[in-house]
Design a protein around this motif. Structure first.
Motif, PDB file in Angstrom:
ATOM      1  N   ASP A 151       4.515   3.351   8.523  1.00 23.70           N
ATOM      2  CA  ASP A 151       5.102   4.282   7.539  1.00 23.70           C
ATOM      3  C   ASP A 151       5.121   3.667   6.145  1.00 23.70           C
ATOM      4  O   ASP A 151       4.822   2.486   5.966  1.00 23.70           O
ATOM      5  N   SER A 152       5.491   4.452   5.183  1.00 23.14           N
ATOM      6  CA  SER A 152       5.404   4.011   3.800  1.00 23.14           C
ATOM      7  C   SER A 152       6.450   2.952   3.446  1.00 23.14           C
ATOM      8  O   SER A 152       6.245   2.176   2.519  1.00 23.14           O
TER       9      SER A 152
ATOM     10  N   GLU B 180      -3.352  -0.890   8.133  1.00 14.75           N
ATOM     11  CA  GLU B 180      -2.639   0.381   7.953  1.00 14.75           C
ATOM     12  C   GLU B 180      -1.258   0.255   8.593  1.00 14.75           C
ATOM     13  O   GLU B 180      -1.130  -0.137   9.757  1.00 14.75           O
ATOM     14  N   PHE B 181      -0.233   0.599   7.799  1.00 14.33           N
ATOM     15  CA  PHE B 181       1.154   0.491   8.283  1.00 14.33           C
ATOM     16  C   PHE B 181       1.608   1.799   8.875  1.00 14.33           C
ATOM     17  O   PHE B 181       1.052   2.852   8.563  1.00 14.33           O
TER      18      PHE B 181
ATOM     19  N   GLU C 225      -2.212   4.626  -0.970  1.00 17.23           N
ATOM     20  CA  GLU C 225      -0.798   4.911  -0.749  1.00 17.23           C
ATOM     21  C   GLU C 225      -0.570   6.029   0.266  1.00 17.23           C
ATOM     22  O   GLU C 225       0.265   5.892   1.159  1.00 17.23           O
TER      23      GLU C 225
ATOM     24  N   ASP D  30       7.280   0.306   5.328  1.00 19.15           N
ATOM     25  CA  ASP D  30       6.623  -0.981   5.590  1.00 19.15           C
ATOM     26  C   ASP D  30       5.546  -1.271   4.547  1.00 19.15           C
ATOM     27  O   ASP D  30       5.360  -2.384   4.080  1.00 19.15           O
ATOM     28  N   TYR D  31       4.778  -0.216   4.225  1.00 17.83           N
ATOM     29  CA  TYR D  31       3.719  -0.344   3.232  1.00 17.83           C
ATOM     30  C   TYR D  31       4.268  -0.871   1.916  1.00 17.83           C
ATOM     31  O   TYR D  31       3.750  -1.837   1.364  1.00 17.83           O
ATOM     32  N   GLN D  32       5.353  -0.217   1.445  1.00 16.70           N
ATOM     33  CA  GLN D  32       5.946  -0.614   0.158  1.00 16.70           C
ATOM     34  C   GLN D  32       6.461  -2.042   0.211  1.00 16.70           C
ATOM     35  O   GLN D  32       6.286  -2.814  -0.714  1.00 16.70           O
TER      36      GLN D  32
ATOM     37  N   ASN E 156      -1.123   4.766   3.690  1.00 23.43           N
ATOM     38  CA  ASN E 156      -0.404   3.530   3.974  1.00 23.43           C
ATOM     39  C   ASN E 156      -1.360   2.382   4.287  1.00 23.43           C
ATOM     40  O   ASN E 156      -1.126   1.569   5.160  1.00 23.43           O
ATOM     41  N   GLN E 157      -2.509   2.380   3.577  1.00 23.45           N
ATOM     42  CA  GLN E 157      -3.515   1.349   3.832  1.00 23.45           C
ATOM     43  C   GLN E 157      -3.586   0.375   2.670  1.00 23.45           C
ATOM     44  O   GLN E 157      -3.427   0.749   1.509  1.00 23.45           O
TER      45      GLN E 157
ATOM     46  N   ARG F 204      -5.665  -0.231  -2.795  1.00 21.76           N
ATOM     47  CA  ARG F 204      -4.480   0.293  -2.097  1.00 21.76           C
ATOM     48  C   ARG F 204      -4.639   1.790  -1.915  1.00 21.76           C
ATOM     49  O   ARG F 204      -5.043   2.489  -2.836  1.00 21.76           O
TER      50      ARG F 204
END
Lengths: 301, 462
Positions: free
Chosen positions: A230-231, A227-228, A249, A233-235, A252-253, A247
């Motif tokens: 924020d989004s 899990e990041f 979204e 980093d996720y993206q 953020n996992q 995924r």
């Protein structure tokens, strides 16, 4: 020759019910699990091993003896817990156990008392008023008390509370340690995973797969859940060259499927990200069979 | 082949019902035997003798009036069969089908005891328990009959024969075969009358009637027909000189004289039928009035007519009510009392061999029924299916058997009932019944062999 051999066993009850072309081998000292949903054919297979059912086709042997023709001879070496607990007429648990001891021709009380103690069973209770769990324990004692070489257990943990289930699984572990061969069915993956060397999965009367629990425990393909913070980093992570599973979204996992050899690479890559947590998703027997299930379903389509 | 633990477990699981059914059947037989009073029974029979009902029943009436007849109708009849069949049917189902249905059979069959041994042992238990049940019923019944009626072992002699034989210093059998020995010896005669508790007058009338009975029996033997039938209509004796000679021999009479006497009697019988009916009505009226006078119930008085005969006041009342003069009334009562005594002799006479054959036949029937139930029990995995056949069929047989006795239209139903093979009437009449017994035995063996084979080879959901 294997201790237990099931060769092309077929029992057709019509309407697709029964077991079909079952092939199994259980070696001496092995602990073998048999998993499947209700009505899949677990009990039917076990009844063949006990000589209660005659195969339409194929055969079962234990110690080289035919399960149908030489059932009585085989029973010298077998302890059996039936899937359904219905005791013969006896006033209390001890009377029932004494009855069984007489029929088995064994009178060694020592092992019986040990198992009674292990399962914390007070067998002096009225047999008919026993709770389901107590009945199940009594049935287990009856199967174990003459110290048989082979234990055939049909869903032995039904009705046991979680603590008792632990005690029972410990008992199985002990018997394994003493070189006993165990053939046990269950619809619970987790208890088979810890107690069995190999587990066969049966569905609609057919063996789908036989898995080694050792191999599954040391499965080299792992799944990690990340899990990041924020989004952003996720993206950014989505473009990394890893095989991604599910995924999520909003959270953020992301799930990463990865071989043991690439773990190092993953960890190094993650140093460039801000993460909330990082965890390995345990690979289990259940997951293994689920994946096979899905694969089969996909193949059918 | 046989497992002692399995046998004892079968005993433990089923003995309660066994004890109940054995006790009930034994008690039924013993109580009926103990409280059976031949003289009451015979006066009861006499009361019905000339009714249309008795005519329809024919000589069955005589047959079933005896102690053995009563036992046959109850213990060996519908009631007894119901009780025995409850044990047989429930136990047969409980031994196998119920254990398979519940699943408890798994605990027996997961031991080193062979399936064939288990089923053979259970069959043995069922057969042995039924045999023991009937040994006990027959044994206790026989002892009760012996104690109460002394009719089972050895030949029965009536009290007067015993007393007279002592006086005459002769063998009892000799005296019983020739009652003239008593009637011709005053000392023996009075001893006999005392032993029977009768006045000389009644005893004398009794001896005459008893000798007539013996004469008829002797003639019947020569003619090869039932004595009861011949007693009703003695005319066939006249057709056979040998029969005449036999009957005359018993009465120590000249055959020619006997023949003349009999012819005269037959003619009188024809003529006096109407008269007899009138006398009977008169007697009934007299009895009713006398009973009122004595403060007794009519039936009570009828059971012991000496109460009336020895009471001149009551006699006067009865004489008035019956419109007979006292002397005639006295004569009629004497004859009735004498014939009651003769009937009582008949009821004392217990056919021990027939009783034994009844027990054996009943046992064989129940074994055959158990064969049906056991086969059903071994065939079906569900208790309800096993009971449907294993209990349904035997009880259907019982009902069919009962219906077949209702009237002639329904009689053919007996050919669909197993119970027909246990024919109590044939046994009592001494007709041929061995083939039926053999058939029951063979059927039992076949059913059990088949049941064991079925169980050995079938799939068990355990």
């Amino acid at each position: 020759m294997s201790l237990v051999e099931i060769h092309q066993l077929t029992k057709d009850y019509g309407m697709g019910r029964g077991v079909f072309d079952i092939d199994l081998k259980v070696e001496e000292g092995e602990s073998f699990g048999f998993v499947g949903t209700n009505g899949a054919g677990k009990t039917t297979t076990i009844r063949h091993l006990m000589g209660f059912l005659r195969p339409d086709k194929g055969s079962c042997t234990i110690r080289g003896l035919d399960c149908w023709k030489q059932a009585a001879e085989i029973n010298r070496y077998v302890g059996y817990v039936p899937g359904e607990i219905a005791f013969p007429d006896a006033p209390d648990g001890f009377a029932f156990l004494d009855r069984q001891a007489t029929l088995q021709g064994e009178s060694d009380r020592e092992h019986r008392d040990y198992i009674l103690d292990k399962l914390q069973l007070d067998a002096s209770a009225n047999l008919k008023r026993m709770s389901k769990g107590m009945k199940q324990k009594t049935a287990i004692v009856a199967a174990f008390m003459h110290d048989p070489q082979i234990l055939i257990l049909d869903e032995p943990t039904t009705g046991l509370d979680p603590l008792m289930r632990e005690s029972f699984l410990e008992l199985i572990e002990e018997e394994r340690g003493r070189g006993k061969t165990i053939f046990m069915s269950s619809h619970m993956f987790n208890e088979l995973e810890t107690t069995c060397d190999r587990v066969a999965m049966i569905r609609d009367g057919v063996i789908i797969d036989i898995a080694s629990t050792v191999a599954i425990r040391h499965y080299e393909n792992k799944t990690y859940k990340i899990e990041f913070l924020d989004s952003a980093d996720y993206q950014r992570f989505l473009s990394e060259p890893f095989e991604l599973g599910e995924r999520r979204e909003q959270l953020n996992q992301v799930f990463v499927n990865i071989s043991d050899t690439e773990v190092d690479h993953l960890v190094r890559t993650l140093t460039g990200y801000r993460i909330k947590f990082f965890t390995e998703v345990k690979y289990s027997l259940e997951k293994y069979f689920n994946s096979i299930y899905k694969k089969e379903a996909a193949d059918v389509q | 082949m046989f497992s002692r633990p399995v046998f004892w477990q079968s005993v433990r699981s089923h003995y309660v019902l066994w004890v109940i059914c054995t006790v009930v059947l034994t008690a039924l037989l013993s109580l009926i035997s103990a409280f059976h009073d031949p003289s009451v029974m015979s006066s009861f029979m006499e009361a019905f003798e000339d009714t249309p009902m008795a005519a329809e029943a024919g000589d069955q009436f005589e047959l079933f009036g005896s102690l053995l007849g009563i036992i046959t109708q109850t213990v060996f009849g519908f009631a007894g069969m119901m009780i025995a069949m409850v044990y047989v049917v429930v136990t047969a189902n409980g031994l196998v089908a119920s254990e398979v249905d519940r699943g408890s059979m798994a605990y027996t069959l997961s031991t080193p005891i062979k399936r064939s041994t288990v089923i053979f042992t259970k069959a043995t238990y069922l057969i042995a328990s039924i045999v023991l049940m009937f040994v006990i019923i027959g044994g206790v019944g026989a002892v009760t009959i012996q104690i109460k009626h002394h009719g089972l072992w050895g030949t029965t002699y009536t009290a007067d024969v015993k007393a007279a034989a002592k006086i005459l210093d002769r063998d009892r059998a000799e005296v019983a075969a020739d009652l003239t020995l008593i009637s011709e010896d005053p000392q023996a005669f009075s001893a006999g009358a005392r032993a029977r508790g009768l006045t000389p007058m009644v005893y004398s009338a009794y001896l005459v009637q008893a000798m007539q009975r013996d004469a008829t029996a002797a003639a019947a033997e020569v003619l090869g027909m039932p004595a009861a039938e011949l007693a009703k209509d003695p005319s066939p004796i006249l057709d056979d000189p040998e029969a005449v000679a036999a009957a005359a021999g018993v009465l120590k009479q000249d055959p020619v004289a006997f023949r003349a006497q009999l012819e005269e009697m037959l003619a009188q019988m024809e003529a006096s039928k109407a008269e007899q009916a009138i006398i009977e009505t008169q007697l009934t009226d007299g009895l009713t009035a006398a009973a009122k006078h004595l403060g007794l119930r009519t039936a009570e008085l009828a059971a012991d007519l000496s109460l009336l005969k020895d009471d001149s006041g009551a006699m006067a009342v009865a004489s008035e009510a019956s419109t007979m003069d006292v002397l005639t009334l006295d004569y009629v009562i004497t004859q009735v009392m004498a014939s009651n005594e003769v009937s009582a002799d008949l009821a004392v006479d217990f056919d021990a061999f027939a009783f034994l054959m009844m027990i054996l036949g009943f046992l064989l029937l129940m074994l055959a029924v158990s064969g049906i139930s056991f086969l059903a029990s071994c065939t079906f995995n569900l208790s309800k299916h096993s009971l449907a056949l294993g209990a349904g069929l035997p009880f259907a047989f019982l009902i069919l058997n009962l219906l077949s006795t209702v009237n002639d239209t329904l009689e053919p139903l007996k050919f669909f009932s197993l119970m027909t093979l246990f024919d109590t009437e044939r046994i009592m009449r001494g007709l041929l019944y061995a083939p039926q017994f053999v058939a029951l035995g063979v059927l039992t063996v076949i059913l059990y062999v088949f049941a064991i084979r079925v169980f050995k080879r079938k799939d068990l959901p355990l």
